[in-house]
Design an enzyme around this catalytic site. Structure first.
Site, PDB file in Angstrom:
ATOM      1  CB  SER A  40      -0.811   0.095   1.467  1.00 15.77           C
ATOM      2  OG  SER A  40      -1.301   1.037   1.655  1.00 15.77           O
TER       3      SER A  40
ATOM      4  CE1 TYR B 213      -4.340  -1.976   5.360  1.00 17.68           C
ATOM      5  CE2 TYR B 213      -3.456   0.390   4.748  1.00 17.68           C
ATOM      6  CZ  TYR B 213      -4.105  -0.687   3.895  1.00 17.68           C
ATOM      7  OH  TYR B 213      -4.782  -0.649   2.744  1.00 17.68           O
TER       8      TYR B 213
HETATM    9  P1  NAD Z   1     -12.175  -5.623  -0.519  1.00 20.38           P
HETATM   10  O1  NAD Z   1     -12.427  -5.136   1.778  1.00 20.38           O
HETATM   11  O2  NAD Z   1     -13.029  -5.447  -1.097  1.00 20.38           O
HETATM   12  O3  NAD Z   1     -10.524  -6.834  -0.152  1.00 20.38           O
HETATM   13  C1  NAD Z   1     -10.614  -7.339   1.040  1.00 20.38           C
HETATM   14  C2  NAD Z   1     -10.865  -9.112   1.121  1.00 20.38           C
HETATM   15  O4  NAD Z   1      -9.854  -9.624   1.608  1.00 20.38           O
HETATM   16  C3  NAD Z   1     -12.146  -9.291   1.683  1.00 20.38           C
HETATM   17  O5  NAD Z   1     -12.622 -10.206   0.328  1.00 20.38           O
HETATM   18  C4  NAD Z   1     -12.290  -9.800   3.159  1.00 20.38           C
HETATM   19  O6  NAD Z   1     -13.135 -10.686   2.898  1.00 20.38           O
HETATM   20  C5  NAD Z   1     -10.921 -10.440   2.709  1.00 20.38           C
HETATM   21  N1  NAD Z   1     -10.643 -11.167   3.701  1.00 20.38           N
HETATM   22  C6  NAD Z   1     -10.287  -9.559   5.093  1.00 20.38           C
HETATM   23  N2  NAD Z   1      -9.842 -11.245   6.304  1.00 20.38           N
HETATM   24  C7  NAD Z   1      -9.654 -12.099   5.747  1.00 20.38           C
HETATM   25  C8  NAD Z   1      -8.466 -13.660   5.716  1.00 20.38           C
HETATM   26  N3  NAD Z   1      -8.438 -13.298   7.471  1.00 20.38           N
HETATM   27  N4  NAD Z   1      -8.654 -14.392   5.479  1.00 20.38           N
HETATM   28  C9  NAD Z   1      -9.461 -14.285   4.570  1.00 20.38           C
HETATM   29  N5  NAD Z   1      -9.439 -13.326   3.478  1.00 20.38           N
HETATM   30  C10 NAD Z   1      -9.285 -12.179   4.518  1.00 20.38           C
HETATM   31  O7  NAD Z   1     -10.060  -4.028   0.123  1.00 20.38           O
HETATM   32  P2  NAD Z   1      -9.585  -4.369  -1.182  1.00 20.38           P
HETATM   33  O8  NAD Z   1      -9.195  -2.688  -1.423  1.00 20.38           O
HETATM   34  O9  NAD Z   1      -9.632  -5.075  -2.189  1.00 20.38           O
HETATM   35  O10 NAD Z   1      -8.095  -4.894  -0.190  1.00 20.38           O
HETATM   36  C11 NAD Z   1      -7.314  -5.278  -0.803  1.00 20.38           C
HETATM   37  C12 NAD Z   1      -6.222  -5.441  -0.664  1.00 20.38           C
HETATM   38  O11 NAD Z   1      -4.894  -3.738  -1.243  1.00 20.38           O
HETATM   39  C13 NAD Z   1      -5.927  -5.263   0.675  1.00 20.38           C
HETATM   40  O12 NAD Z   1      -4.732  -5.499   1.509  1.00 20.38           O
HETATM   41  C14 NAD Z   1      -6.122  -3.614   1.154  1.00 20.38           C
HETATM   42  O13 NAD Z   1      -5.024  -3.740   3.065  1.00 20.38           O
HETATM   43  C15 NAD Z   1      -5.222  -3.437  -0.473  1.00 20.38           C
HETATM   44  N6  NAD Z   1      -5.051  -1.576  -0.344  1.00 20.38           N
HETATM   45  C16 NAD Z   1      -6.570  -1.233  -0.716  1.00 20.38           C
HETATM   46  C17 NAD Z   1      -6.567   0.200  -0.605  1.00 20.38           C
HETATM   47  C18 NAD Z   1      -7.652   0.759  -1.288  1.00 20.38           C
HETATM   48  O14 NAD Z   1      -8.083   2.285  -1.518  1.00 20.38           O
HETATM   49  N7  NAD Z   1      -8.398  -0.001  -1.164  1.00 20.38           N
HETATM   50  C19 NAD Z   1      -5.498   0.618  -1.128  1.00 20.38           C
HETATM   51  C20 NAD Z   1      -4.448   0.610  -0.764  1.00 20.38           C
HETATM   52  C21 NAD Z   1      -3.806  -1.386  -0.273  1.00 20.38           C
END
Ligand code: NAD
Length: 256
Positions: free
Chosen positions: A142, A155
């Site tokens: 991230s 985070y």
């Molecule tokens: P999201 O919430 O849509 O997806 C995250 C998924 O991870 C969910 O489906 C959730 O059920 C699953 N999850 C959570 N805990 C879990 C566990 N213990 N075991 C298995 N699955 C689990 O969010 P996203 O935006 O798609 O995030 C995906 C990745 O991208 C994450 O690592 C997040 O930190 C990273 N990220 C997102 C952003 C953003 O702005 N959306 C920015 C930087 C990084």
């Protein structure tokens, strides 16, 4: 032309979420079969329905639980014989509290999912990739891997750790025809971002949304598809001399 993933097997954690699903679609569009792992069984069913392909296999699993991680790797290999690409992506953002108010339990929960989950996934996938003699891993870090942010200790710490794990794993497997990289997205339009907005300005997500956009040189949120394209690039032979890197997908935020 985009590289094909015909006959490739792509394993994705957090596969039911916004970025996970977009990754699945990108790899499916390029000919791969995908295995989606997620804690949320209902969301997995929905993701599979959304993707509408018989090349999608789903596994309900918890990335923090070593047995569950072993199981999702074994089930994938039993069904498909190999794992060409591992998109190690599950994550949460966690409670928004300053360090003095953050419970250890809350801090541990974020670290367990975002960092230990990434470590465990690599531990078992690397064993498989070494056996088969090739592979590409893309971890989801991230923008939070570079910066501090008040109220987001768990985070921020967890994503800094993902950067360290990525570089370390890349060095450990550099001689094994396995590459390990990470994407570093910022402000991607998924449920996670809506959650952040609702926490910053409860009941008025647009308000904090606008403030976040002002901090992005491109002046808008990114889309999960824009992250997925970079993940596919890093997983492809187009990136065959790229390992141990963090690729920013952030509309210019790190340049600012
Ligand atoms: P999201 O919430 O849509 O997806 C995250 C998924 O991870 C969910 O489906 C959730 O059920 C699953 N999850 C959570 N805990 C879990 C566990 N213990 N075991 C298995 N699955 C689990 O969010 P996203 O935006 O798609 O995030 C995906 C990745 O991208 C994450 O690592 C997040 O930190 C990273 N990220 C997102 C952003 C953003 O702005 N959306 C920015 C930087 C990084």
């Amino acid at each position: 032309m985009s590289q094909s993933f015909e006959d490739k097997i792509v394993l994705i954690t957090g596969g039911a979420g916004g970025i996970g699903q977009a990754g699945a679609k990108e790899f499916l569009d390029r000919g791969a079969s995908v295995v989606l792992v997620d804690l949320n069984e209902e969301a997995l069913k929905q993701a599979s329905e959304n993707l509408g392909s018989d090349k999608v296999h789903t596994i309900t699993g918890d990335v923090t639980d070593e047995e569950s991680v072993k199981n999702y790797v074994e089930e994938t290999v039993e069904k498909f014989d190999k794992i060409d690409v591992f998109f190690n992506n599950a994550g949460i953002n966690g409670p928004f509290k300053n360090i003095k108010d953050l419970d250890k339990k809350e801090f541990d929960m974020i670290m367990n999912i975002n960092t230990t989950g990434v470590f465990l996934g690599m531990k078992y996938v690397i064993r498989q990739m070494e056996q088969q003699g090739h592979g590409a891993i893309v971890n989801t870090a991230s923008n939070a891997a570079y910066i501090g942010s008040a109220g987001m200790a768990g985070y921020i710490a967890s994503k800094h750790a993902v950067a360290g794990l990525t570089k370390t794993a890349a060095l450990e497997v550099a001689g094994d025809n396995i590459r390990v990289n990470a994407v570093a997205p910022a402000a991607i339009d998924t449920d996670m971002l809506s959650d952040i907005q609702n926490n910053l300005t409860p009941g008025e997500p647009e308000k904090s949304g606008e403030a976040i956009k002002q901090g992005i040189p491109f002046g808008r949120f990114g889309t999960p598809e824009e992250v997925a394209k970079v993940v596919a690039f890093l997983a492809s032979d187009d990136a065959k001399f790229v390992t141990g890197s963090l690729y920013n997908v952030d509309g210019g935020m790190q340049a600012d």
